[in-house]
Design an enzyme around this catalytic site. Structure first.
Site, PDB file in Angstrom:
ATOM      1  N   LYS A   1      53.594 -14.011 -36.705  1.00  0.00           N
ATOM      2  CA  LYS A   1      52.440 -14.450 -37.502  1.00  0.00           C
ATOM      3  C   LYS A   1      52.396 -15.973 -37.604  1.00  0.00           C
ATOM      4  CE  LYS A   1      52.628 -14.652 -42.113  1.00  0.00           C
ATOM      5  NZ  LYS A   1      52.123 -15.960 -42.593  1.00  0.00           N
ATOM      6  N   ASN A   2      53.526 -16.567 -37.941  1.00  0.00           N
ATOM      7  CA  ASN A   2      53.515 -18.012 -38.191  1.00  0.00           C
ATOM      8  C   ASN A   2      53.369 -18.826 -36.913  1.00  0.00           C
ATOM      9  OD1 ASN A   2      53.667 -17.487 -40.858  1.00  0.00           O
ATOM     10  ND2 ASN A   2      55.772 -18.199 -41.153  1.00  0.00           N
TER      11      ASN A   2
ATOM     12  N   ASP B   1      61.647 -17.450 -46.091  1.00  0.00           N
ATOM     13  CA  ASP B   1      60.932 -16.176 -45.966  1.00  0.00           C
ATOM     14  C   ASP B   1      61.876 -14.971 -45.908  1.00  0.00           C
ATOM     15  OD1 ASP B   1      58.700 -17.715 -45.956  1.00  0.00           O
ATOM     16  OD2 ASP B   1      58.091 -17.304 -43.905  1.00  0.00           O
TER      17      ASP B   1
ATOM     18  N   ASP C   1      49.605 -21.162 -54.671  1.00  0.00           N
ATOM     19  CA  ASP C   1      49.689 -19.722 -54.456  1.00  0.00           C
ATOM     20  C   ASP C   1      50.896 -19.188 -55.191  1.00  0.00           C
ATOM     21  OD1 ASP C   1      51.833 -20.429 -52.970  1.00  0.00           O
ATOM     22  OD2 ASP C   1      50.906 -20.046 -51.046  1.00  0.00           O
TER      23      ASP C   1
ATOM     24  N   ARG D   1      46.203 -20.402 -46.766  1.00  0.00           N
ATOM     25  CA  ARG D   1      46.381 -21.855 -46.793  1.00  0.00           C
ATOM     26  C   ARG D   1      46.869 -22.413 -45.458  1.00  0.00           C
ATOM     27  NH1 ARG D   1      50.216 -24.572 -47.732  1.00  0.00           N
ATOM     28  NH2 ARG D   1      49.423 -25.900 -49.385  1.00  0.00           N
TER      29      ARG D   1
HETATM   30  C1  UD1 Z   1      55.532 -22.449 -43.423  1.00  0.00           C
HETATM   31  C2  UD1 Z   1      55.416 -20.959 -43.284  1.00  0.00           C
HETATM   32  C3  UD1 Z   1      56.022 -20.248 -44.479  1.00  0.00           C
HETATM   33  C4  UD1 Z   1      57.448 -20.718 -44.680  1.00  0.00           C
HETATM   34  C5  UD1 Z   1      57.500 -22.238 -44.751  1.00  0.00           C
HETATM   35  C6  UD1 Z   1      58.913 -22.796 -44.812  1.00  0.00           C
HETATM   36  C7  UD1 Z   1      53.401 -20.634 -42.023  1.00  0.00           C
HETATM   37  C8  UD1 Z   1      52.016 -20.091 -42.001  1.00  0.00           C
HETATM   38  N1  UD1 Z   1      54.030 -20.585 -43.192  1.00  0.00           N
HETATM   39  O1  UD1 Z   1      54.770 -22.838 -44.586  1.00  0.00           O
HETATM   40  O2  UD1 Z   1      55.996 -18.846 -44.224  1.00  0.00           O
HETATM   41  O3  UD1 Z   1      57.930 -20.170 -45.890  1.00  0.00           O
HETATM   42  O4  UD1 Z   1      56.888 -22.804 -43.589  1.00  0.00           O
HETATM   43  O5  UD1 Z   1      59.664 -22.349 -43.737  1.00  0.00           O
HETATM   44  O6  UD1 Z   1      53.928 -21.048 -41.012  1.00  0.00           O
HETATM   45  N2  UD1 Z   1      55.607 -29.933 -48.793  1.00  0.00           N
HETATM   46  C9  UD1 Z   1      55.176 -31.060 -49.478  1.00  0.00           C
HETATM   47  N3  UD1 Z   1      54.128 -31.766 -48.960  1.00  0.00           N
HETATM   48  C10 UD1 Z   1      53.513 -31.416 -47.798  1.00  0.00           C
HETATM   49  C11 UD1 Z   1      53.939 -30.242 -47.118  1.00  0.00           C
HETATM   50  C12 UD1 Z   1      55.004 -29.525 -47.648  1.00  0.00           C
HETATM   51  O7  UD1 Z   1      55.730 -31.431 -50.511  1.00  0.00           O
HETATM   52  O8  UD1 Z   1      52.577 -32.099 -47.382  1.00  0.00           O
HETATM   53  C13 UD1 Z   1      56.747 -29.181 -49.331  1.00  0.00           C
HETATM   54  C14 UD1 Z   1      56.374 -27.757 -49.749  1.00  0.00           C
HETATM   55  O9  UD1 Z   1      55.831 -27.719 -51.039  1.00  0.00           O
HETATM   56  C15 UD1 Z   1      57.699 -27.061 -49.643  1.00  0.00           C
HETATM   57  C16 UD1 Z   1      58.354 -27.741 -48.430  1.00  0.00           C
HETATM   58  O10 UD1 Z   1      57.679 -28.982 -48.287  1.00  0.00           O
HETATM   59  O11 UD1 Z   1      58.472 -27.338 -50.787  1.00  0.00           O
HETATM   60  C17 UD1 Z   1      58.259 -26.965 -47.136  1.00  0.00           C
HETATM   61  O12 UD1 Z   1      56.942 -26.566 -46.878  1.00  0.00           O
HETATM   62  P1  UD1 Z   1      56.380 -26.365 -45.400  1.00  0.00           P
HETATM   63  O13 UD1 Z   1      57.529 -26.362 -44.433  1.00  0.00           O
HETATM   64  O14 UD1 Z   1      55.287 -27.333 -45.171  1.00  0.00           O
HETATM   65  O15 UD1 Z   1      55.781 -24.897 -45.464  1.00  0.00           O
HETATM   66  P2  UD1 Z   1      54.438 -24.383 -44.840  1.00  0.00           P
HETATM   67  O16 UD1 Z   1      54.181 -25.040 -43.529  1.00  0.00           O
HETATM   68  O17 UD1 Z   1      53.363 -24.425 -45.863  1.00  0.00           O
END
Ligand code: UD1
Length: 416
Positions: free
Chosen positions: A22-23, A305, A117, A93
């Site tokens: 999925k990701n 996850d 979320d 998102r």
């Molecule tokens: C992706 C995955 C999700 C997984 C996560 C971490 C998808 C669709 N989703 O989510 O299933 O749990 O990676 O492996 O691929 N953060 C910030 N600022 C930003 C971006 C992120 O502070 O601009 C923080 C987030 O709040 C979190 C951390 O960084 O604490 C990691 O988030 P991130 O790796 O970006 O997760 P996603 O890409 O949203």
């Protein structure tokens, strides 16, 4: 409203086939924005998130079709409407990753800001900072990100944290930028490696340099491709957790053990036997596992996850475990659901202490998100009586034929 009913089951046995990741597919679909023409993706899971991402592509002017199971065809015209509306981003998102490729190809993009979320607040500041570093001007107005750039310019991007989404947005913007981009402290999840392979097949030049640096030489244009997705490591982990909770011996066809080394090691410490086999992965679990401490980290660390699945396993394991969440501070909400099932878990939002019980007790519970939903279903395999999981459409966002696949292993589960 969909609900799943689960009864005590096990030992599980047989074979289950894992679907495509999925990701990964969500990001590859975003990447189709980068060049016009026909794309053909294989091993695409039939899940709600893919349908929503397809809806977003269609809203921008593309066409998508599903000619055969697992196959998804995307037709991208020369011109698109570079906009992602609130209704679609709010549902999923991950659709924020269209921002980088839209900007790179059309010089402008208007993408709704995603809300929070069930993981808690999820900022996108690092996505925006990375695009600004490449020369974009970005404004936030009326709930939208409005980004502009004549042509992005390659630059050195240093991420404060190896964010998966920020790395992907930066990569998809940099492939069409002028000159070379270096992303330091980049995420290195297998899905990112899959995205890089997809982009390189399209004619991009993306290199992994060292353990956390990605280098990208921008090119003038890209072309559409055919690509087969990697298997879903979180879905694989879900079937490993199922057999860990219910006991038994199963084969997970199509799984890639090399994408989940640390999890396999952890589950080995808990008493499971797991090894690669011709089909993918073979796993055997004794009647009851032993507790071990777990701590989530960016890849190659233990994925956040996996954590709800591990907490469900630990809630019926022998002993006490400390679970530490280092990625999403609020990601323990499903614990209340496990507690309703008799689990002995206490959390302060960052750590959880899990004291394993021999049995849980079936109860009505809710699926808070995809993995939390899967975790409470699996806990129901070792809960006396009946567990009814409501809001099961969260599970359908990420799992293809979840009930059928678990039933195929001998689990007593049905959809109502
Ligand atoms: C992706 C995955 C999700 C997984 C996560 C971490 C998808 C669709 N989703 O989510 O299933 O749990 O990676 O492996 O691929 N953060 C910030 N600022 C930003 C971006 C992120 O502070 O601009 C923080 C987030 O709040 C979190 C951390 O960084 O604490 C990691 O988030 P991130 O790796 O970006 O997760 P996603 O890409 O949203």
């Amino acid at each position: 409203m969909a609900a799943l009913v689960v009864r005590p089951s096990g030992p599980l046995e047989g074979s289950v086939t894992v679907s495509g990741a999925k990701n990964s597919v969500l990001k590859l679909l975003a990447a189709t924005v980068l060049a016009p023409g026909r794309y053909r993706l294989h091993n695409v899971p039939d899940i709600a998130d893919v349908a929503w991402m397809s809806d977003l592509l269609v809203a921008m002017g593309m066409q998508t079709s599903r000619p055969s199971p697992g196959e998804l065809v995307v037709d991208a015209p020369d011109e698109l409407v570079p906009e992602a509306p609130y209704e679609l981003v709010e549902k999923m998102r991950a659709s924020i990753v269209v921002l980088g490729p839209l900007l790179a190809r059309f010089g402008r993009a208007r993408v709704s800001l995603p809300g929070g979320d069930d993981f808690g607040s999820r900022p996108i500041d690092m996505h925006l900072e990375a695009l600004r570093t490449l020369g974009a001007s970005i404004e936030l107005a009326h709930g939208f990100v409005e980004a502009r750039a004549d042509r992005l310019r390659g630059a050195r991007i240093g991420l404060d944290f190896p964010s998966v989404g920020a790395t992907e947005n930066a990569m998809m913007a940099a492939v069409l930028a002028e000159g070379t981009t270096v992303i330091d402290n980049a995420a290195r999840e297998p899905e990112i490696v899959d995205l890089a392979a997809f982009l390189n097949r399209m004619g991009a030049v993306v290199r992994f340099a060292g353990s956390s640096t990605i280098e990208i030489d921008g090119v003038r244009e890209l072309h559409p491709v055919e690509h087969t997705l990697i298997p879903d490591r979180i879905e694989t982990a879900t079937y490993l957790a199922a057999v860990g909770i219910a006991g038994g011996e199963i084969t997970i066809a199509g799984a890639r053990p090399d994408h989940m080394d640390l999890l396999v090691h952890k589950l080995g410490q808990m008493g499971m036997r797991i090894s690669p086999c011709n089909e993918g992965l073979w796993a055997m679990a004794p009647r009851r596992l032993s507790a071990v401490d777990v701590s989530t980290l960016p890849y190659p660390g233990l994925a956040t996850d996996y954590k709800p699945l591990l907490v469900a396993m630990l809630s019926v394991a022998d002993g006490v475990a400390i679970v530490t969440e280092n990625i999403f501070s609020g990601r323990f909400r499903y614990v209340d659901e496990l507690v309703r099932m008799g689990a002995d878990v206490r959390t302060d939002g960052h750590h959880a202490i899990v004291r394993g019980r021999e049995w849980l007790s079936g109860a009505p519970v809710r699926a808070h998100d995809i993995r939390a939903g899967a975790a409470v279903v699996l806990a129901g395999l070792r809960a006396q009586g009946e567990t009814t999981v409501t809001d099961a459409e969260h599970i359908d966002r990420g799992y293809e034929r979840f009930v059928e696949k678990l039933r195929g292993l001998g689990a007593d589960i049905e959809r109502t």
